[in-house]
Scaffold this active site. Structure first.
Site: not given
Ligand code: IPE
Ligand code: IPE
Ligand code: MG
Length: 246
Positions: A21, A38, A132
């Protein structure tokens, strides 16, 4: 000694979830448009994915776009979706090199066609990777996920495949998007907001919560390592007493 060297690799969280955030505020602070934030947030994602892989975290789940985020101005939504497509295209090579398996949770049918297609293509391409597991939560709402699980289970009961009495926590968890993933032990939220915003409500029942004021585009692998160190200093009691768990 850096944070990384202080981490006890035998006590790593298997699954780290992050609420990324603060992109908009980061950009605004620099006198730029939100979308600039972003774009810079992608650099943080790249660094954190690398960091998680370096120390051996097995699952990293990133809150990328919430079901509620569809309510943002349409130009921002469109820009985020375009960014998603271009990022997937750009990063796929690196994901393959680093043995990362891409995964996504959420109402993916809501994504624009091109975006959905690129995403499924990348998931398919990386599906045999064994390192991962990088899960993007996209058009994600935890309440909807839970409601959908309840519906699926009810349908199985209706069809006679399952007895109501046999519904337990494991059965329920197997009907969530996160079936076959361990629950996150650590949830990180950036940008100084202290809320969960409809993220992984079932799965974080016993997660350790870590909040930082850093805005997501400023977050780097060192910050991830710092959060993991903090996690390792905590005593997880699961309802027991301190004496019992020691
Ligand atoms: C997080 O940053 C990214 C998304 C929710 C898509 P924000 O866009 O929420 O940035 P702030 O919180 O407004 O600063
Ligand atoms: C949560 O951030 C969603 C993502 C990080 C993708 P928001 O910025 O949408 O959350 P609220 O609205 O501040 O709770
Ligand atoms: Mg926000």
């Amino acid at each position: 000694m850096g944070y990384k060297d202080q981490i006890d690799l035998l006590k790593l969280p298997e699954h780290v979830a992050i609420i990324m955030d603060g992109n908009g505020r980061w950009a605004k602070g620099k006198g730029k448009l939100r979308i600039f934030g972003h774009h810079n947030g992608v650099l943080s994602v790249r660094d954190v994915v690398e960091g998680a892989g370096e120390i051996g975290v097995k699952y990293l789940t990133l809150y990328t776009f919430s079901a509620e985020n569809w309510n943002r101005p349409s130009f921002e939504v469109t820009a985020i979706m375009e960014l998603l497509v271009s990022t997937i295209n750009k990063e796929i090579k690196k994901l393959m090199q680093n043995n990362v398996r891409l995964n996504a949770i959420g109402d993916l049918n809501m994504l624009p066609g091109k975006c959905h297609k690129e995403l499924l293509g990348a998931i398919e391409k990386t599906s045999a990777n064994t390192g991962l597991v990088l899960t993007l939560a996209l058009s994600y709402s935890s309440r909807r996920e839970i409601m959908q699980a309840a519906k699926n289970i009810a349908a199985k009961v209706e069809r006679g495949e399952l007895k109501a009495d046999d519904i337990n926590e494991d059965v329920f968890a197997q009907n969530l998007y996160t079936a076959n993933m361990p629950d996150p032990e650590l949830l990180i939220r950036t940008s100084g907001e202290y809320r969960i915003s409809n993220y992984l409500l079932w799965q974080i029942a016993y997660a350790e919560l870590y909040f930082t004021n850093k805005l997501w585009p400023d977050f780097r692998k060192e910050d991830l390592f710092e959060a993991i160190l903090d996690y390792q200093k905590r005593e997880r009691r699961f309802g027991k007493t301190s004496e019992q768990v020691n």
